[in-house]
Design an enzyme around this catalytic site. Structure first.
Site, PDB file in Angstrom:
ATOM      1  N   HIS A 182     -25.954  48.000 -43.102  1.00  0.00           N
ATOM      2  CA  HIS A 182     -27.194  47.525 -42.485  1.00  0.00           C
ATOM      3  C   HIS A 182     -27.612  46.122 -42.944  1.00  0.00           C
ATOM      4  O   HIS A 182     -28.801  45.857 -43.174  1.00  0.00           O
ATOM      5  CB  HIS A 182     -28.331  48.507 -42.753  1.00  0.00           C
ATOM      6  CG  HIS A 182     -27.998  49.932 -42.448  1.00  0.00           C
ATOM      7  ND1 HIS A 182     -27.218  50.294 -41.376  1.00  0.00           N
ATOM      8  CD2 HIS A 182     -28.327  51.088 -43.095  1.00  0.00           C
ATOM      9  CE1 HIS A 182     -27.094  51.627 -41.366  1.00  0.00           C
ATOM     10  NE2 HIS A 182     -27.738  52.118 -42.397  1.00  0.00           N
ATOM     11  N   ASP A 249     -26.344  53.932 -36.426  1.00  0.00           N
ATOM     12  CA  ASP A 249     -27.112  54.615 -37.476  1.00  0.00           C
ATOM     13  C   ASP A 249     -27.757  55.896 -36.944  1.00  0.00           C
ATOM     14  O   ASP A 249     -28.687  56.428 -37.551  1.00  0.00           O
ATOM     15  CB  ASP A 249     -28.166  53.685 -38.088  1.00  0.00           C
ATOM     16  CG  ASP A 249     -28.736  54.221 -39.393  1.00  0.00           C
ATOM     17  OD1 ASP A 249     -28.039  54.977 -40.093  1.00  0.00           O
ATOM     18  OD2 ASP A 249     -29.902  53.897 -39.709  1.00  0.00           O
TER      19      ASP A 249
END
Length: 295
Positions: A182, A249
């Site tokens: 991320h 995600d």
């Protein structure tokens, strides 16, 4: 634990994501997603760090088919504790469609790691976030890395904000390919030249560190469609396009704001990487190399 007693810590993923406005290339890979359950067969264990919603492989597959994603990397999550059964069943169901990233303790046995490797696991993950247990002991991390190194696994690092500065030396000491999840979750307000991104770029320049252009919904201060994340992600892509990956995600655990539309997240990648050939590099070429998918 039965499905009736599960009290999730947050809302479930968006059940009806829109179709992305872009078509993804054949072989596109979601390099970061999770599965949980089904709970009637895989009850949540007491050693979990949070309580997720049920999100089995069948739901993940439906999402990917809807978005145009052919491959995925399923990351074992602490929401399922250290129970590998749902994770391994998902890899088996994928029959080559999936690769996996595991959670391991220093006491893990070589024969257990070999079994994970044979099932399609290609990496191990370490969480540094407080709500996921906090930073691992450096010696424990090194012990695990030494055990997976003979299998050629990578190491996934989950840090947030300036923690990547704090742990830069530890990350540099890892004798294996590394991927930072991320984009290291930098603070948007710090901009592209903030300390977290400067450190991330310096790590990428080592030649052994990659990152995932994912988690835009977590970083955004504006909310959907998360365009305030574009300068951050664009700066990373332009810095080292050959070491960029991307993921949804899904199912977006530990979020308490409105859940993101995964169609928006796919189109956010198009805003970050407008050129179709460049997107193929991020979605197909890079993950094929890094996660050792069949060509």
């Amino acid at each position: 634990m039965t499905t009736e007693t599960v009290r999730p810590d947050g809302p479930p993923p968006n059940p009806n994501p829109r179709k992305p406005r872009i078509a993804l290339p054949p072989g596109a890979c979601d390099a970061h997603c999770h599965i949980f359950g089904p709970f009637d067969r895989f009850p949540l264990p007491p050693d979990r760090s949070f309580t997720p919603n049920e999100a089995p492989e069948t739901a993940l597959r439906r999402l990917h088919d809807h978005l145009g994603i052919d491959r995925a990397v399923i990351v074992q999550s602490q929401g399922q504790g250290l129970d590998t059964r749902p994770f391994l069943e998902a890899l088996a169901r994928g029959a080559g469609r999936y690769r996996g990233v595991a959670l391991l303790k220093p006491a893990a046995r070589e024969e257990d790691i070999a079994a994970l490797d044979a099932a399609g696991v290609c990496g191990v993950r370490f969480n540094f976030l407080s709500h996921l247990g906090g930073a691992p002991d450096p010696e424990a991390l090194r012990t695990v890395v030494a055990k997976v190194r003979p299998f050629g696994w990578h190491v996934a690092i989950h840090v947030a904000g300036e923690d990547i500065v704090t742990y830069e030396s530890l990350i540099r000491s890892i004798d294996a390919p590394v991927v930072i999840d991320h984009m290291a979750r930098p603070r948007i307000a710090a901009g592209v030249d903030g300390p977290a991104l400067k450190t991330l770029r310096a790590l990428i320049d080592s030649g052994r560190v990659w990152t995932k252009l994912s988690g835009g919904d977590r970083l955004s201060a504006e909310g959907a469609p998360f365009r305030d994340v574009v300068p951050i992600a664009d700066s990373l892509f332009r810095h080292a396009p050959e070491r960029m990956l991307w993921g949804t995600d899904w199912p977006h655990v530990n979020l308490h704001a409105p859940m993101p539309d995964d169609g928006d997240l796919v189109d956010l990648l198009a805003d970050i990487v407008p050129d179709a050939e460049d997107r193929k590099r991020v979605l197909v070429d890079n993950p094929t190399t890094f996660f050792k998918f069949a060509s």
